[in-house]
Design an enzyme around this catalytic site. Structure first.
Site, short mmCIF file in Angstrom:
data_model
loop_
_atom_site.label_atom_id
_atom_site.label_comp_id
_atom_site.label_asym_id
_atom_site.label_seq_id
_atom_site.Cartn_x
_atom_site.Cartn_y
_atom_site.Cartn_z
N ASP A 1 -1.30 21.33 -14.34
CA ASP A 1 -0.28 21.13 -15.36
C ASP A 1 -0.78 21.86 -16.62
O ASP A 1 -1.97 21.97 -16.83
CB ASP A 1 -0.16 19.62 -15.60
CG ASP A 1 0.63 19.31 -16.84
OD1 ASP A 1 1.76 19.82 -16.94
OD2 ASP A 1 0.13 18.57 -17.70
N CYS B 1 0.82 -1.20 0.00
CA CYS B 1 0.00 0.00 0.00
C CYS B 1 0.86 1.25 0.00
O CYS B 1 2.07 1.19 0.18
CB CYS B 1 -0.91 0.01 1.22
SG CYS B 1 0.04 0.04 2.72
N CYS C 1 -19.33 -32.71 -6.17
CA CYS C 1 -18.65 -33.01 -4.91
C CYS C 1 -17.29 -32.30 -4.89
O CYS C 1 -16.80 -31.86 -5.91
CB CYS C 1 -18.43 -34.51 -4.76
SG CYS C 1 -17.42 -35.15 -6.09
N CYS D 1 -14.51 -33.21 -7.31
CA CYS D 1 -14.50 -32.68 -8.69
C CYS D 1 -13.53 -31.51 -8.81
O CYS D 1 -13.00 -31.23 -9.88
CB CYS D 1 -15.90 -32.19 -9.09
SG CYS D 1 -17.18 -33.42 -8.91
N ASP E 1 2.69 12.96 -15.24
CA ASP E 1 2.57 13.73 -14.01
C ASP E 1 2.37 12.84 -12.79
O ASP E 1 2.10 13.34 -11.69
CB ASP E 1 1.38 14.70 -14.12
CG ASP E 1 1.59 15.70 -15.24
OD1 ASP E 1 2.68 16.29 -15.29
OD2 ASP E 1 0.69 15.88 -16.06
#
Lengths: 119, 868
Positions: free
Chosen positions: B540, B19, B126, B129, B746
């Site tokens: 900008d 993070c 089941c 599988c 940017d």
């Protein structure tokens, strides 16, 4: 009689404090390689105390049975995770955290509550 | 690289950084060891790149101490990156780090990654599988991993495998597989479940009120509610048992929920309802069973209260479910954009197929009035396409061969064929939906207080109820036991913290949805709140205030020469050049359908100009120095050139066969609405600064035209983040700085700002790189974002105020605070109604936000009304 009622009242207050605040979970569900399944129904996450080792990823599989809107979301505030839980379908949430500590998870209204302990 | 102090820097492999806060921590830890401006953390690659001298063992130790395993990576790439390129390369990882400020999508179902495929599996009966199916999927070439979720019969496949091969692999072992249904199906299922729940709540309500209303009416009309030994006692016992049945049927979930929560040492809304109604019923039954044991004046029964409370709470929940449905209408509208079928051209045949069967590389046709099915690139045809629901841009855009088209956009005029580039969950629309859904679940910091309170609220209320009961028992008037019961029950019932818990998420859900409708994608709750609190906005220049694409502004010819011919000659010459100004001239000539010739003897002089022979004419094009170098007198046009320069255009002198022919002004045009949008920002009290790498004079000329007073010019791209950092440091306490840029370049500055706004046109990078993405190119989106943010925060505050006031005032009144003054004790039934209405009020107030219109939209609406 009056003393008895007052004692009962004070006992009830002490019990609330102990039961909801002071009690600490003894047994938590552990990750054993696969997903940890958590049922969301009747106002609680079952199990609601999860323990995972730090540095490893774990999958929590939420199965929501409660259609009430309260159960619709699960939020791990400290981990920046919030996910919608579909009714009747499993929803996998992968947790990968390094930092040890206790992370609370809850529904939007904070009625469903659980804790994730990273050890 | 093995020496302790590396002058070249280092590339360190890490683990577990997930993070933005990890990025900050790592940078902070490295601050004493190196220049943190030269440190970039790539969360996707899990690397820390240090581009300055650093003590490697110390750096490794510093990172490890934070809890992240770290190893030096002997990666040649790091050393091979030329210095000049590194900034650009490191910008992307910085951009990626922003992603982590948003809620993480940890589920494989919704990662939205290009490499993740979700399949619905049928026939798996089941758990055994599961491994068979996983093995079959893993055997398909290109599969990196495959895992099946038996609970919901889905399989997640990661890697770069062919979808048909995956489906075939599953079918070959006797099961069925289809591409997982999309968000629209999820939404449909959710709505179905909500409707069923709504109906169930209404049934519960009718049953409970069916008993509670007659009982209450009996009491109000003077019927006996006191139990006397004898026949009435048995009648009340019977009514008590009927009430129990109704309570179990209509409110059984409250009791089971309460019991389960209790066993788990947690208390919730059910606890309050179950305790309150349960206490009322138990007391009434005790009175009915043993009236002699209770003082005569306390032999009142409250069966009607239990039934009414359960009925009213069910009604409140039903109203809440309905109101909640409306809050997600923005998502529904986005989902409705996705067409169900696409017209695919295969082997020369055209046929309509379900959208989920469209594959990358398919050739598709879209006819006038139809929606674009998937993201693609136009192969053939030309049309006007309305992308307004996706980008907020109201004017349809012309699309022709080579242009990109996005899923969900409406094709208005012509028929086109296009190649599918992105399908399923990879389309920009699908990513937008996923992002809006996530942001809707995020909470801004404002809601944290309410969260903290509601987390401890129920036990606190239980204690208050006991205290109220004791006070009534010890100091209250007769019948003390009855008063004690009424006060405690009323406290329990009125105190439900639902409204408190709903106050923030409901507003966020509507606010984020409103923003999405205006083409503003908000990534997280923090950005939603902070956008409206910004005091300074740094814009900008190139691509944000201006179009970002130079074009020919004016042509001045000398001695009556033909301007078109000058443009043709200049464009023919520049065909060989790759300079942006030259490309602008070529594009302008192509727009005028001029026939260009091939240059002969082309020569380019860096920083001055170009020369060559076009159709036998020697052409020179460049700056004043280029003319001087070639002994051409440019003085007749220097005054004109200076004027053009003051308008922020670049004048290019042109000479033919040794004589001055004219001047061509090339400029990056200011977006038509930049001035108005900046005026909107300034009207809202914001300090607006223009940030650019251009020379000061040119930058000031642009700033003057758009109404910006402050300019920070001649800033290198890599220094933009430093400028933002400086502004944040200089800002007064609590003042926030926002940065607006056009995506990738940017990204470091966007990451540095309190809130980063990326101006994009639906590209993946733009969506991923900032806190807030403005899907259309206009700065009006920025003003809209700020207005939506302010409106949402205002709405949250109203909700929180309502919820707090309700509980703060409601609980003391329920406990009997008004009794000594007015002799009034609140009825538990009234508390039940009030408690239900509090949630409904909060959700309804949040829904009011759906009526929000930005100031620009309101002004346009007023103009249209006047015109009508």
């Amino acid at each position: 009689m009056s003393i008895l009622v007052n004692l009962l009242g004070l006992g009830a207050i002490a019990f609330v404090i102990y039961w909801f605040w002071l009690w600490r979970p003894q047994n938590a569900a552990h990750s054993t390689g696969g997903a940890i399944e958590i049922t969301v129904a009747d106002g609680v996450y079952s199990p609601n105390h999860i323990e995972i080792p730090a540095g490893e990823s774990a999958t929590l599989r939420f199965l929501r049975k409660d259609p009430s809107p309260c159960a619709a979301m699960v939020i791990f505030d400290g981990l920046n995770i919030s996910e919608e839980l579909p009714v009747g379908h499993a929803k996998d949430i992968r947790i990968q955290t390094q930092e040890k500590g206790v992370y609370k998870f809850n529904c939007q209204m904070n009625m469903y509550q659980g804790s994730l302990k990273v050890v | 690289m093995n020496q302790a102090l590396s002058e070249q820097g280092a590339l360190i492999a890490i683990q577990g950084a997930g993070c933005q806060s990890c990025v900050k921590k790592i940078k902070h830890a490295l601050a004493p060891l190196t220049d943190t401006d030269k440190v970039s953390v790539d969360l996707q690659a899990q690397t820390v790149s240090i581009d300055a001298a650093v003590d490697i063992p110390a750096a490794l130790e510093a990172i490890r101490q934070l809890g992240y395993p770290a190893e030096l990576k002997e990666n040649e790439q790091h050393e091979e990156i030329p210095a000049g390129d590194h900034c650009e390369l490191s910008a992307a990882p910085e951009a990626a780090t922003k992603e982590d400020t948003a809620p993480q999508d940890a589920s494989p179902q919704s990662t939205g990654q290009a490499s993740a495929i979700q399949l619905n599996i049928t026939g798996a009966k089941c758990a055994a599988c599961v491994s068979k199916i996983e093995q079959a999927l893993q055997s398909v070439p290109g599969v990196a991993s495959a895992s099946m979720n038996f609970a919901d019969r889905t399989a997640a496949v990661e890697g770069d495998a062919d979808m048909d091969a995956l489906i075939q692999a599953v079918e070959q072992i006797g099961y069925g597989a289809t591409l997982a249904t999309d968000d629209a199906a999820d939404q449909e299922a959710k709505e179905k479940a909500e409707l069923a729940y709504y109906k169930q709540l209404l049934r519960n309500m009718w049953l409970a009120l069916g008993l509670g209303v007659p009982l209450m009416a009996w009491g109000l009309l003077g019927g006996e509610m006191m139990v006397q030994p004898g026949l009435s006692q048995f009648a009340w016992l019977a009514i008590g048992l009927i009430t129990l049945g109704v309570m179990a049927k209509s409110g059984g979930h409250f009791y089971t929920g309460s019991w389960k929560a209790f066993k788990n040492h947690s208390a919730n809304m059910d606890t309050l309802i179950a305790t309150g109604t349960g206490a009322a019923w138990l007391y009434s039954m005790a009175v009915a069973a043993l009236p002699q044991a209770v003082p005569e004046m306390a032999r009142h029964v409250y069966f009607e209260a239990s039934a009414m409370i359960i009925g009213l709470i069910n009604l409140g929940l039903a109203l809440e479910v309905r109101a909640r449905g409306k809050t997600s209408q923005a998502i529904k509208r986005l989902l409705d954009l996705q067409p169900k079928t696409a017209r695919v051209i295969r082997d020369g045949d055209e046929k309509d197929i379900p959208i989920e069967n469209v594959r990358k590389g398919d050739l598709l046709r879209v006819r006038p009035g139809e929606k674009i099915a998937v993201d693609g690139e136009v192969r053939d045809g030309k049309s006007l396409v309305d992308e307004s629901m996706l980008t907020g841009e109201p004017i349809p855009v012309e699309k022709k061969q080579g242009d990109k088209v996005s899923a969900g956009a409406l094709n208005k005029t012509g028929s086109m064929t296009y190649v599918a580039v992105k399908v399923g969950k990879d389309t920009a629309l699908a990513q937008i939906i996923a992002m809006v859904k996530k942001a809707q679940n995020a909470k801004p910091p404002l809601g944290r207080l309410a969260d903290k309170i509601s987390a401890v609220f129920v036990p606190v209320v239980l204690i208050i109820a006991v205290i109220a009961a004791l006070v009534w028992y010890n100091f209250g008037p007769d019948p003390r036991v009855a008063h004690m019961l009424v006060a405690a029950t009323t406290v329990l019932i009125i105190a439900c913290p639902c409204a408190l818990g709903l106050a923030t998420p409901m507003s966020v859900m509507v606010g984020v949805g409103k923003a999405a409708e205006a083409g503003v994608l908000i990534r997280n709750g923090g950005a939603l709140q902070q956008a409206g609190e910004l005091a300074t906005l740094v814009l900008d220049k190139t691509g944000t205030i201006t179009e970002g694409k130079p074009s020919v502004l004016e042509i001045h010819a000398v001695d009556g020469r033909d301007q078109t011919e000058l443009l043709r000659l200049a464009a023919s010459l520049e065909k060989a050049s790759e300079h942006p100004l030259g490309m602008a001239i070529v594009e302008s000539a192509r727009d005028q359908s001029l026939t260009l010739s091939d240059p002969v003897d082309f020569h380019s002089e860096s920083g001055q100009g170009v020369t060559g022979v076009i159709d036998g004419v020697t052409v020179l094009l460049g700056n004043r120095r280029w003319m001087e170098t070639n002994h051409i007198d440019a003085s007749p046009l220097t005054e004109m050139a200076d004027k053009l320069a003051e308008q922020a255009a670049t004048p290019l002198f042109m000479a033919t066969d040794g004589a001055l022919a004219g001047v061509i002004a090339v400029a990056d045009k200011i977006k038509s609405d930049s001035r108005d949008a900046i005026a909107r920002l300034r009207e809202r009290g914001m300090r607006v600064i223009m940030l650019t790498g251009d020379v000061k004079r040119s930058a000031e000329a642009i700033a003057k035209q758009v109404g910006v007073d402050e300019v920070i010019a001649e800033v290198l791209p890599e220094d933009k983040a430093r400028v933002i950092r400086d502004l944040r440091q200089k800002a007064a306490q609590g003042e926030l700085v926002g940065m607006v840029g056009d995506g990738v370049n940017d990204a470091p500055a966007l990451a540095e700002a309190d809130v980063g706004f990326a101006i994009g046109t639906g590209t993946d990078v733009a969506i991923e790189s900032a806190d807030i993405t403005l899907m259309r190119g206009s700065l009006h989106g920025l003003a809209d974002a700020i207005e939506v943010s302010r409106a949402t925060v205002r709405n949250i505050k109203q909700n929180l105020f309502g919820a707090f006031v309700y509980n703060v005032l409601g609980i003391p009144v329920a406990a009997g605070l008004l009794y000594p003054l007015f002799g009034v004790l609140m009825s538990p039934v009234l508390a039940g109604a009030a408690m239900s209405m509090s949630s409904v009020t909060v959700v309804s107030n949040a829904n009011r936000l759906r009526l929000f219109k930005s100031s620009a939209a309101s002004a346009q609406h007023q103009q249209e009304e006047k015109a009508a």
